[in-house]
Design an enzyme around this catalytic site. Structure first.
Site, PDB file in Angstrom:
ATOM      1  N   ASP A  72      50.181  17.857  45.333  1.00  0.00           N
ATOM      2  CA  ASP A  72      50.803  17.823  44.007  1.00  0.00           C
ATOM      3  C   ASP A  72      49.860  17.213  42.967  1.00  0.00           C
ATOM      4  O   ASP A  72      49.012  16.381  43.292  1.00  0.00           O
ATOM      5  CB  ASP A  72      52.101  16.995  44.091  1.00  0.00           C
ATOM      6  CG  ASP A  72      53.012  17.250  42.896  1.00  0.00           C
ATOM      7  OD1 ASP A  72      52.801  18.241  42.168  1.00  0.00           O
ATOM      8  OD2 ASP A  72      53.934  16.433  42.684  1.00  0.00           O
TER       9      ASP A  72
ATOM     10  N   HIS B 122      45.060  24.432  39.435  1.00  0.00           N
ATOM     11  CA  HIS B 122      45.341  25.111  40.714  1.00  0.00           C
ATOM     12  C   HIS B 122      44.034  25.587  41.362  1.00  0.00           C
ATOM     13  O   HIS B 122      43.836  25.467  42.565  1.00  0.00           O
ATOM     14  CB  HIS B 122      46.280  26.301  40.483  1.00  0.00           C
ATOM     15  CG  HIS B 122      47.634  25.895  39.981  1.00  0.00           C
ATOM     16  ND1 HIS B 122      48.334  24.832  40.519  1.00  0.00           N
ATOM     17  CD2 HIS B 122      48.429  26.389  38.989  1.00  0.00           C
ATOM     18  CE1 HIS B 122      49.495  24.700  39.874  1.00  0.00           C
ATOM     19  NE2 HIS B 122      49.566  25.630  38.942  1.00  0.00           N
TER      20      HIS B 122
ATOM     21  N   LEU C  53      42.257  24.085  65.399  1.00  0.00           N
ATOM     22  CA  LEU C  53      43.188  23.455  64.455  1.00  0.00           C
ATOM     23  C   LEU C  53      44.238  24.492  64.061  1.00  0.00           C
ATOM     24  O   LEU C  53      43.892  25.639  63.779  1.00  0.00           O
ATOM     25  CB  LEU C  53      42.381  23.039  63.211  1.00  0.00           C
ATOM     26  CG  LEU C  53      43.089  22.324  62.068  1.00  0.00           C
ATOM     27  CD1 LEU C  53      43.492  20.912  62.499  1.00  0.00           C
ATOM     28  CD2 LEU C  53      42.160  22.220  60.849  1.00  0.00           C
TER      29      LEU C  53
HETATM   30  C1  IPE Z   1      55.974  20.249  45.477  1.00  0.00           C
HETATM   31  O1  IPE Z   1      55.494  19.988  44.231  1.00  0.00           O
HETATM   32  C2  IPE Z   1      55.631  21.655  45.870  1.00  0.00           C
HETATM   33  C3  IPE Z   1      54.237  21.927  46.161  1.00  0.00           C
HETATM   34  C4  IPE Z   1      53.273  21.046  46.181  1.00  0.00           C
HETATM   35  C5  IPE Z   1      53.943  23.302  46.456  1.00  0.00           C
HETATM   36  P1  IPE Z   1      56.376  20.220  42.922  1.00  0.00           P
HETATM   37  O2  IPE Z   1      55.523  19.841  41.777  1.00  0.00           O
HETATM   38  O3  IPE Z   1      56.934  21.584  42.913  1.00  0.00           O
HETATM   39  O4  IPE Z   1      57.566  19.198  43.144  1.00  0.00           O
HETATM   40  P2  IPE Z   1      58.431  18.402  42.070  1.00  0.00           P
HETATM   41  O5  IPE Z   1      58.820  19.406  41.018  1.00  0.00           O
HETATM   42  O6  IPE Z   1      57.560  17.319  41.517  1.00  0.00           O
HETATM   43  O7  IPE Z   1      59.583  17.839  42.829  1.00  0.00           O
HETATM   44  C1  IPE Z   2      51.103  21.336  42.714  1.00  0.00           C
HETATM   45  O1  IPE Z   2      50.701  20.918  41.447  1.00  0.00           O
HETATM   46  C2  IPE Z   2      50.815  22.805  42.945  1.00  0.00           C
HETATM   47  C3  IPE Z   2      52.014  23.642  43.107  1.00  0.00           C
HETATM   48  C4  IPE Z   2      53.243  23.247  43.055  1.00  0.00           C
HETATM   49  C5  IPE Z   2      51.764  25.044  43.342  1.00  0.00           C
HETATM   50  P1  IPE Z   2      51.673  20.996  40.203  1.00  0.00           P
HETATM   51  O2  IPE Z   2      51.470  22.330  39.535  1.00  0.00           O
HETATM   52  O3  IPE Z   2      53.059  20.705  40.615  1.00  0.00           O
HETATM   53  O4  IPE Z   2      51.083  19.854  39.299  1.00  0.00           O
HETATM   54  P2  IPE Z   2      51.921  18.806  38.430  1.00  0.00           P
HETATM   55  O5  IPE Z   2      52.908  18.160  39.336  1.00  0.00           O
HETATM   56  O6  IPE Z   2      52.587  19.598  37.349  1.00  0.00           O
HETATM   57  O7  IPE Z   2      50.888  17.862  37.920  1.00  0.00           O
HETATM   58 MG    MG Z   3      54.116  18.962  40.750  1.00  0.00          MG
END
Ligand code: IPE
Ligand code: IPE
Ligand code: MG
Length: 252
Positions: free
Chosen positions: A36, A53, A147
């Site tokens: 995240d 990303h 793995l």
């Molecule tokens: C969790 O992150 C999902 C992934 C890393 C794919 P999110 O950014 O979607 O989760 P929330 O919205 O902070 O709960």
């Molecule tokens: C996690 O990073 C990647 C996915 C959920 C695909 P985020 O896109 O949720 O990044 P933040 O949480 O907005 O910083």
């Molecule tokens: Mg996020």
């Protein structure tokens, strides 16, 4: 077990130092990663979320290398949740395109390193091009043994429990036969060992619908580091932290 990989790159020196301190007998078998913070990483740099990303994908190579070197057997990576469809359409389609683009280089790289790839989630509801790419990745790497890498794509912990229940009922299992072992055998990856350690980057103190069944007794390592800044060194620091804990599992 000795690795079958051909060119084993060295880890950066600080990561090697952490690795040398880890008690091998206490390494987690199965580690889950909530990757995240890509969006916040990009925002800090005045870049579009897509740049976050893109940078995030690049962290996978050193982390997988560190996992292999430490002796972790399985990794589950949260790549796209069932809730992530609620994001703006251009972000969702950008992520889907990124998965396809990066699979072309990352899958052969993982194959070379002896990783077996499996996709978990409601993969049948993903766009056709993603399903094809996922199937090809699974086929290419099916015989690898160094793995196990599970990619959670269109994954939701609640959906997994609902899907398991549906499949169990379709199989005509009698309610009296349902115990924890039977139930677990209907999950997306029944062969996977239970989750030992969950790592979440970017500091959020929540599970976000990840692996609700499998994390029952998992340990947590939460770091403020945003996923694109995560590294082999920090992955190994999490492993080191896990290795020093006492997992009592309700006992004394
Ligand atoms: C969790 O992150 C999902 C992934 C890393 C794919 P999110 O950014 O979607 O989760 P929330 O919205 O902070 O709960
Ligand atoms: C996690 O990073 C990647 C996915 C959920 C695909 P985020 O896109 O949720 O990044 P933040 O949480 O907005 O910083
Ligand atoms: Mg996020």
């Amino acid at each position: 077990m000795e690795s079958t990989r051909k060119n084993r790159p060295e880890l950066p020196e600080p990561a090697e130092r952490v690795l040398s301190r880890i008690e091998r007998a206490n390494v987690p078998r199965h580690v889950a990663l909530i990757m995240d913070g890509n969006g916040r990483w990009a925002r800090k740099r005045w870049l579009p979320r897509s740049a976050g990303h893109r940078a995030g994908v690049e962290v996978l190579t050193p982390v997988l290398e560190a996992a292999g070197r430490a002796g972790v057997r399985s990794l589950t990576l949260y790549a796209f949740s069932t809730e992530n469809w609620t994001r703006p359409e251009d972000e969702v389609s950008g992520l889907m395109s990124l998965f396809i683009e990066k699979a072309k280089t990352k899958v052969p790289e993982l194959h070379e390193r002896g990783a077996r790839l499996r996709f978990v989630g409601r993969t049948d509801r993903l766009p056709e091009r993603i399903r094809t790419s996922a199937r090809e990745a699974e086929e290419m790497t099916a015989a690898n043994q160094d793995l196990d890498v599970y990619i959670a794509l269109n994954y939701g912990g609640r959906s997994e429990l609902v899907d398991a229940t549906r499949r169990m009922m379709s199989a005509g299992i009698d309610p009296s036969e349902v115990d924890e072992e039977t139930f677990a055998s209907y999950l997306y990856a029944p062969e996977a060992s239970e989750m030992d350690l969950v790592i979440r980057t970017s500091g959020e103190l929540r599970v976000s619908n990840f692996l609700l069944w499998q994390i029952a007794y998992a340990e947590f390592y939460i770091t403020e580091t945003l996923w694109p800044d995560f590294s082999a060194e920090e992955f190994l620091t999490a492993i080191e932290s896990y290795a020093s804990r006492s997992r009592r599992r309700g006992g004394v």
